[in-house]
Design a protein around this motif. Sequence first.
Motif, short mmCIF file in Angstrom:
data_model
loop_
_atom_site.label_atom_id
_atom_site.label_comp_id
_atom_site.label_asym_id
_atom_site.label_seq_id
_atom_site.Cartn_x
_atom_site.Cartn_y
_atom_site.Cartn_z
N SER A 151 -50.88 -5.69 -8.18
CA SER A 151 -52.34 -5.56 -8.01
C SER A 151 -52.74 -4.10 -7.87
CB SER A 151 -52.81 -6.34 -6.77
OG SER A 151 -52.57 -7.71 -6.93
N VAL A 152 -51.94 -3.36 -7.11
CA VAL A 152 -52.22 -1.93 -6.94
C VAL A 152 -52.12 -1.22 -8.29
CG1 VAL A 152 -51.42 0.20 -5.82
CG2 VAL A 152 -51.44 -1.95 -4.54
N VAL A 153 -51.12 -1.56 -9.08
CA VAL A 153 -50.94 -0.95 -10.41
C VAL A 153 -52.15 -1.25 -11.29
CG1 VAL A 153 -49.55 -1.06 -12.52
CG2 VAL A 153 -48.43 -0.92 -10.29
N ARG A 154 -52.66 -2.49 -11.26
CA ARG A 154 -53.84 -2.85 -12.06
C ARG A 154 -55.05 -2.02 -11.67
NH1 ARG A 154 -52.50 -8.06 -11.21
NH2 ARG A 154 -54.23 -8.39 -9.78
N SER A 173 -54.80 1.56 -12.81
CA SER A 173 -55.08 1.66 -14.24
C SER A 173 -56.58 1.72 -14.49
CB SER A 173 -54.46 0.47 -14.97
OG SER A 173 -54.81 0.49 -16.33
N ARG A 174 -57.34 0.86 -13.82
CA ARG A 174 -58.80 0.88 -13.96
C ARG A 174 -59.38 2.20 -13.47
NH1 ARG A 174 -59.84 -4.95 -11.26
NH2 ARG A 174 -58.79 -6.19 -12.82
N MET A 175 -58.81 2.71 -12.40
CA MET A 175 -59.30 3.98 -11.85
C MET A 175 -59.08 5.13 -12.83
SD MET A 175 -58.11 3.74 -7.92
CE MET A 175 -58.75 2.48 -6.84
N ARG A 176 -57.98 5.09 -13.55
CA ARG A 176 -57.71 6.15 -14.54
C ARG A 176 -58.74 6.11 -15.66
NH1 ARG A 176 -52.17 4.38 -13.90
NH2 ARG A 176 -51.27 5.69 -12.29
N GLU A 177 -59.21 4.92 -15.98
CA GLU A 177 -60.21 4.77 -17.04
C GLU A 177 -61.60 5.19 -16.58
OE1 GLU A 177 -60.10 0.69 -18.24
OE2 GLU A 177 -57.99 0.79 -18.83
N CYS A 178 -61.95 4.86 -15.35
CA CYS A 178 -63.31 5.05 -14.86
C CYS A 178 -63.48 6.25 -13.94
CB CYS A 178 -63.76 3.81 -14.10
SG CYS A 178 -63.67 2.31 -15.04
N GLY A 204 -65.12 7.38 -8.01
CA GLY A 204 -66.26 6.49 -8.19
C GLY A 204 -65.85 5.03 -8.15
N TYR A 205 -64.77 4.69 -8.82
CA TYR A 205 -64.31 3.30 -8.85
C TYR A 205 -63.87 2.86 -7.46
CZ TYR A 205 -62.18 -1.00 -10.47
OH TYR A 205 -61.88 -2.30 -10.66
N ALA A 206 -63.11 3.70 -6.79
CA ALA A 206 -62.62 3.34 -5.46
C ALA A 206 -63.78 3.22 -4.47
CB ALA A 206 -61.61 4.37 -4.96
#
Length: 111
Positions: A22-25, A28-33, A37-39
């Motif tokens: 779950s942390v890895v997923r 990955s989203r954080m690297r994209e966005c 901001g995402y966190a």
Amino acid sequence: MYEEALRSISEAAQAYGVEDDSVVRYRSRMRECGPLGYAEGGMASILVRTAQDHRADCSRAVCRTCDGLKAALTVALAGCRELVDMELAEMVGRRRPRRPRLWHRFAGNGR
């Protein structure tokens, strides 16, 4: 500072059964966005839902969880207002705008 935060968060996450996949997923989203901001947005959203759920379930006169959620919501609201103020300042070309009238409504003075 980061070492202590990482250790504390890791210990709490382990106690709650957070899984590495779950942390890895999320990473990955954080690297994209963009990680901050995402966190921040994700954390604020989860915090609000948790606070609302707890408020509906809690009937204690004194509750440490309510106190902790209140403190966390205070920081989240301050951060959100700060971001809005910064965006407004950029839009109008001023260094720092006055507090929007909207803030008065949420500040508890009813204006």
